[in-house]
Write a protein that holds these residues in place. Structure first.
Motif, PDB file in Angstrom:
ATOM      1  N   VAL A  70       0.845  -1.193   0.000  1.00  0.00           N
ATOM      2  CA  VAL A  70       0.000   0.000   0.000  1.00  0.00           C
ATOM      3  C   VAL A  70       0.881   1.245   0.000  1.00  0.00           C
ATOM      4  CG1 VAL A  70      -1.772   1.303   1.265  1.00  0.00           C
ATOM      5  CG2 VAL A  70      -1.863  -1.202   1.183  1.00  0.00           C
ATOM      6  N   VAL A  71       0.503   2.228  -0.815  1.00  0.00           N
ATOM      7  CA  VAL A  71       1.200   3.512  -0.858  1.00  0.00           C
ATOM      8  C   VAL A  71       0.201   4.606  -0.488  1.00  0.00           C
ATOM      9  CG1 VAL A  71       2.435   5.168  -2.297  1.00  0.00           C
ATOM     10  CG2 VAL A  71       2.817   2.719  -2.612  1.00  0.00           C
ATOM     11  N   ASN A  72       0.523   5.364   0.547  1.00  0.00           N
ATOM     12  CA  ASN A  72      -0.299   6.506   0.963  1.00  0.00           C
ATOM     13  C   ASN A  72       0.333   7.795   0.452  1.00  0.00           C
ATOM     14  OD1 ASN A  72      -2.305   5.087   2.409  1.00  0.00           O
ATOM     15  ND2 ASN A  72      -0.985   4.961   4.218  1.00  0.00           N
ATOM     16  N   VAL A  73      -0.484   8.628  -0.195  1.00  0.00           N
ATOM     17  CA  VAL A  73      -0.029   9.926  -0.696  1.00  0.00           C
ATOM     18  C   VAL A  73      -0.619  11.006   0.185  1.00  0.00           C
ATOM     19  CG1 VAL A  73       0.085  11.474  -2.669  1.00  0.00           C
ATOM     20  CG2 VAL A  73       0.102   9.001  -3.039  1.00  0.00           C
ATOM     21  N   TYR A  74       0.252  11.801   0.821  1.00  0.00           N
ATOM     22  CA  TYR A  74      -0.166  12.861   1.740  1.00  0.00           C
ATOM     23  C   TYR A  74       0.146  14.236   1.144  1.00  0.00           C
ATOM     24  CZ  TYR A  74      -0.197   9.180   5.373  1.00  0.00           C
ATOM     25  OH  TYR A  74      -0.440   8.039   6.100  1.00  0.00           O
ATOM     26  N   SER A  75      -0.506  15.229   1.736  1.00  0.00           N
ATOM     27  CA  SER A  75      -0.098  16.607   1.491  1.00  0.00           C
ATOM     28  C   SER A  75       1.097  16.904   2.394  1.00  0.00           C
ATOM     29  CB  SER A  75      -1.255  17.572   1.798  1.00  0.00           C
ATOM     30  OG  SER A  75      -0.795  18.908   1.829  1.00  0.00           O
ATOM     31  N   GLU A  76       2.180  17.367   1.808  1.00  0.00           N
ATOM     32  CA  GLU A  76       3.386  17.605   2.600  1.00  0.00           C
ATOM     33  C   GLU A  76       3.163  18.672   3.660  1.00  0.00           C
ATOM     34  OE1 GLU A  76       7.882  19.267   1.764  1.00  0.00           O
ATOM     35  OE2 GLU A  76       7.053  17.783   0.368  1.00  0.00           O
ATOM     36  N   GLN A  77       2.324  19.649   3.359  1.00  0.00           N
ATOM     37  CA  GLN A  77       2.053  20.695   4.343  1.00  0.00           C
ATOM     38  C   GLN A  77       1.328  20.129   5.555  1.00  0.00           C
ATOM     39  OE1 GLN A  77       3.248  23.730   4.114  1.00  0.00           O
ATOM     40  NE2 GLN A  77       2.363  24.315   6.093  1.00  0.00           N
ATOM     41  N   ASP A  78       0.398  19.193   5.324  1.00  0.00           N
ATOM     42  CA  ASP A  78      -0.295  18.568   6.454  1.00  0.00           C
ATOM     43  C   ASP A  78       0.667  17.745   7.304  1.00  0.00           C
ATOM     44  OD1 ASP A  78      -2.607  19.693   5.520  1.00  0.00           O
ATOM     45  OD2 ASP A  78      -3.368  17.855   4.571  1.00  0.00           O
ATOM     46  N   CYS A  79       1.646  17.113   6.666  1.00  0.00           N
ATOM     47  CA  CYS A  79       2.612  16.303   7.418  1.00  0.00           C
ATOM     48  C   CYS A  79       3.529  17.160   8.282  1.00  0.00           C
ATOM     49  CB  CYS A  79       3.448  15.463   6.456  1.00  0.00           C
ATOM     50  SG  CYS A  79       2.495  14.249   5.516  1.00  0.00           S
ATOM     51  N   LEU A  80       3.685  18.421   7.934  1.00  0.00           N
ATOM     52  CA  LEU A  80       4.533  19.306   8.736  1.00  0.00           C
ATOM     53  C   LEU A  80       3.809  19.845   9.965  1.00  0.00           C
ATOM     54  CD1 LEU A  80       6.244  21.386   5.892  1.00  0.00           C
ATOM     55  CD2 LEU A  80       7.307  19.631   7.301  1.00  0.00           C
ATOM     56  N   THR A  81       2.482  19.910   9.907  1.00  0.00           N
ATOM     57  CA  THR A  81       1.749  20.583  10.979  1.00  0.00           C
ATOM     58  C   THR A  81       0.804  19.671  11.752  1.00  0.00           C
ATOM     59  OG1 THR A  81       0.064  21.260   9.351  1.00  0.00           O
ATOM     60  CG2 THR A  81       1.865  22.802   9.779  1.00  0.00           C
ATOM     61  N   SER A  82       0.269  18.652  11.099  1.00  0.00           N
ATOM     62  CA  SER A  82      -0.760  17.834  11.740  1.00  0.00           C
ATOM     63  C   SER A  82      -0.146  16.600  12.384  1.00  0.00           C
ATOM     64  CB  SER A  82      -1.817  17.427  10.706  1.00  0.00           C
ATOM     65  OG  SER A  82      -2.762  16.544  11.285  1.00  0.00           O
ATOM     66  N   ALA A  83      -0.683  16.237  13.570  1.00  0.00           N
ATOM     67  CA  ALA A  83      -0.217  15.033  14.261  1.00  0.00           C
ATOM     68  C   ALA A  83      -0.900  13.778  13.733  1.00  0.00           C
ATOM     69  CB  ALA A  83      -0.469  15.162  15.762  1.00  0.00           C
ATOM     70  N   ASN A  84      -1.968  13.941  12.972  1.00  0.00           N
ATOM     71  CA  ASN A  84      -2.680  12.795  12.410  1.00  0.00           C
ATOM     72  C   ASN A  84      -3.177  13.146  11.000  1.00  0.00           C
ATOM     73  OD1 ASN A  84      -3.871  10.266  12.223  1.00  0.00           O
ATOM     74  ND2 ASN A  84      -5.768  10.938  13.221  1.00  0.00           N
ATOM     75  N   PRO A  85      -2.274  13.335  10.066  1.00  0.00           N
ATOM     76  CA  PRO A  85      -2.718  13.706   8.701  1.00  0.00           C
ATOM     77  C   PRO A  85      -3.421  12.550   8.012  1.00  0.00           C
ATOM     78  CG  PRO A  85      -0.362  13.280   8.709  1.00  0.00           C
ATOM     79  CD  PRO A  85      -0.802  13.204  10.140  1.00  0.00           C
ATOM     80  N   ARG A  86      -4.418  12.897   7.214  1.00  0.00           N
ATOM     81  CA  ARG A  86      -5.136  11.887   6.452  1.00  0.00           C
ATOM     82  C   ARG A  86      -4.590  11.840   5.026  1.00  0.00           C
ATOM     83  NH1 ARG A  86      -6.877   8.594   9.685  1.00  0.00           N
ATOM     84  NH2 ARG A  86      -8.251   7.779   8.014  1.00  0.00           N
ATOM     85  N   PRO A  87      -4.398  10.659   4.478  1.00  0.00           N
ATOM     86  CA  PRO A  87      -3.850  10.569   3.106  1.00  0.00           C
ATOM     87  C   PRO A  87      -4.831  11.108   2.068  1.00  0.00           C
ATOM     88  CG  PRO A  87      -4.475   8.395   3.909  1.00  0.00           C
ATOM     89  CD  PRO A  87      -4.613   9.325   5.067  1.00  0.00           C
ATOM     90  N   LEU A  88      -4.271  11.766   1.069  1.00  0.00           N
ATOM     91  CA  LEU A  88      -5.096  12.218  -0.050  1.00  0.00           C
ATOM     92  C   LEU A  88      -5.610  11.044  -0.865  1.00  0.00           C
ATOM     93  CD1 LEU A  88      -2.809  15.154  -1.297  1.00  0.00           C
ATOM     94  CD2 LEU A  88      -4.811  15.317   0.196  1.00  0.00           C
ATOM     95  N   LYS A  89      -4.810   9.998  -0.950  1.00  0.00           N
ATOM     96  CA  LYS A  89      -5.181   8.815  -1.724  1.00  0.00           C
ATOM     97  C   LYS A  89      -4.397   7.626  -1.195  1.00  0.00           C
ATOM     98  CE  LYS A  89      -7.093   6.702  -5.336  1.00  0.00           C
ATOM     99  NZ  LYS A  89      -8.557   6.619  -5.567  1.00  0.00           N
TER     100      LYS A  89
END
Length: 528
Positions: A419-438
């Motif tokens: 499985v590959v999760n694609v995140y928003s890089e900005q969310d990964c810098l600020t959020s403690a629980n980012p949700r994947p875009l896809k």
């Protein structure tokens, strides 16, 4: 007895006298003159066509002005708007022809009728102007148009000095604008060709590709190929593998000639990478603590036997920083070491929980994303050496790979389950629980390689645990291209160990366990 007005003879034209500007307009005298002429012509019948024609010319609709009159049979100069006042001169009126020439445009223009000479486009000075192999020859007119388009593209648009200023008449108001629109439509319908330009953005669904000769066909690897990478500025690709050699090839898609090859005695290469300036190559081994640096400018291979401040048995995984002055080494027990290339010493060490499974720099090099085998991602600020964020990869049990896009928009994390999760890089810098875009679940074996193309429109993901386990993802829509990998009767890709895109995404290459560096041309991108 009826009074008859004799018309001037038209057989032999008298010499046209120089036009004299009529004096200022006097409405009273003009009215008297017109009344007298009307009274004289009332006695004439309308049977005489020449008299009727003269009457229409002199006493026609007052709102209409005769704009153009032919002065001789060959077609002399036409009257301009500034000469409309000269029409009141009877001498000029008598000398002007009454037939207005037709100014209609041709209903159809066929380029084949011109039979222009064709130019050979295979010459190296003109080859860059073609848009495909079908354009082996081109007419001079089309070549001039293509050169104009290339010039405007390089200039960022049409320069102001090349614009033709057209004076539009404002006397007729909206009618003139409607006429201009009709003329534009007529010009469009008189020509054939492709009026729809190709989109600059990458379309989803299917990817236009072309298989090329293997990048290392001039010198195949006799063992597994572990590295393939394009040079950051030159049209060159590098390969390295377990056969203890590093090879450089020129990429043209046809012959891919070998430039140079070096052999490292008893040193199976685990990973090799260009420096940011492209002047040197760093290569690490499978079980060695030492590593090699190859200076391409001087043609000198420099072994680095020890690194000050580094206490571990071997050096395998590393990443070159975006600044190009340091390496980030992946150590044992969750350690990350920053090695300065100039001094060959460790200047900084970072620590995460568990073992390091992957490392990726942000585009500006200010942050590092470190993935642990436990499925957690740590975000480090390289300036302050602090961990600024930490989050768990969604649904990941064991992390295997990580990559960031060059535009700073996406972060991709691969796992052992495929499985590959694609995140928003900005969310990964600020959020403690980012949700994947896809969440991409097109692979079923551990994802060992992830790579974004330079335009951040394509994500390549592959697994070295299974043959043909490779997919390309269209990032704007986060969908997988349906026609890649190319289906053939025999296995073509085999097991992929490394992926890379050329500096302008024109080529895509992968290294496999058969010692081949497969090369694919991405036809959407025009440059290397």
């Amino acid at each position: 007895m009826e009074e008859v007005i004799k018309l001037p003879k038209t057989d032999k034209k008298p010499k046209i006298k120089k036009r004299v500007r009529v004096p200022a307009y006097n409405p009273k005298q003009e009215l008297i003159k017109r009344q007298r002429n009307v009274k004289n012509l009332t006695v004439l019948g309308e049977n005489d066509a020449s008299v009727k024609l003269l009457e229409d010319l002199v006493f026609g609709a007052e709102d209409e002005l005769v704009e153009r009159l032919v002065e001789d049979k060959q077609g002399a100069s036409l009257l301009d708007d500034d000469d409309e006042d000269d029409l009141d001169d009877p001498e000029v009126e008598s000398e002007a022809h009454l037939k207005v020439p037709s100014a209609k445009k041709a209903a159809w223009v066929d380029d084949d009728d011109e039979r222009m000479e064709e130019v050979d486009m295979s010459h190296r000075f003109r080859k860059y102007l073609t848009k495909g192999e079908a354009e082996s020859k081109m007419t001079k007119q089309k070549l001039q148009q293509r050169m104009t388009e290339q010039f405007q593209k390089s200039m960022g648009g049409k320069p102001t000095w090349a614009e033709v200023k057209v004076k539009k008449s404002k006397k007729k108001g909206d009618d003139s604008e409607e006429d201009e629109d009709e003329d534009d439509d007529d010009d469009l319908l008189r020509k054939t060709g492709n009026f729809v330009a190709a989109s600059e953005t990458l379309p989803s669904g299917t990817l236009r590709v072309k298989k090329c000769l293997h990048a290392n066909a001039a010198r195949p690897c006799s063992d597994q190929l572990t590295t393939v990478q394009f040079h950051p500025s030159a049209q060159v690709v590098m390969t390295a593998g377990l056969d203890q050699s590093i090879s450089l090839f020129q990429v043209d898609g046809r012959t891919n000639p070998k430039i140079q090859s070096i052999h490292l005695e008893r040193f199976p290469i685990h990973k090799a990478q260009f420096s940011r300036d492209g002047e040197s190559v760093v290569a690490t081994g499978v079980k060695n603590k030492m590593f090699y640096m190859y200076d391409m400018m001087e043609g000198r291979v420099v072994p680095v036997f020890s690194v000050r401040g580094l206490k571990q048995a071997s050096v395998r995984e590393f990443s070159v920083s975006p600044e190009g002055d340091s390496l980030l080494l992946s150590g044992n027990d969750g350690y990350l070491h920053v090695l300065k290339l100039k001094t060959k010493e460790v200047v900084q060490s970072l620590k995460i929980n568990g073992s390091v499974s992957g490392v990726a720099f942000s585009p500006d090099g200010s942050n590092v994303f470190a993935q642990s085998e436990e499925g957690e991602v740590y975000v480090w600020d390289m300036r302050s050496s602090r961990c600024v964020n930490k989050f768990a990869d969604d649904g990941c049990v064991k992390g295997t790979s990580i990559a960031t896009s060059r535009n700073g928009q996406y972060l991709a994390c691969g796992s052992q389950s495929g499985v590959v999760n694609v995140y928003s890089e900005q969310d990964c810098l600020t959020s403690a629980n980012p949700r994947p875009l896809k969440t991409l679940m097109n692979l079923v074996t551990p994802v060992t390689s992830l790579a974004f193309n330079p335009t951040s429109e394509i994500l390549a993901m592959a697994s070295q645990n299974e043959d043909e386990a490779l997919r390309l993802v269209h990032l704007p829509s986060l969908t997988v291209f349906s026609n890649f990998p190319i289906t053939t009767k025999k296995k073509y890709i085999h097991r992929t160990s490394c992926l890379d895109f050329s500096p302008h995404s024109g080529f895509f290459s992968l290294a496999n366990n058969k010692g081949d560096a497969l090369l694919t041309r991405l036809l959407h991108y025009k440059d290397f």
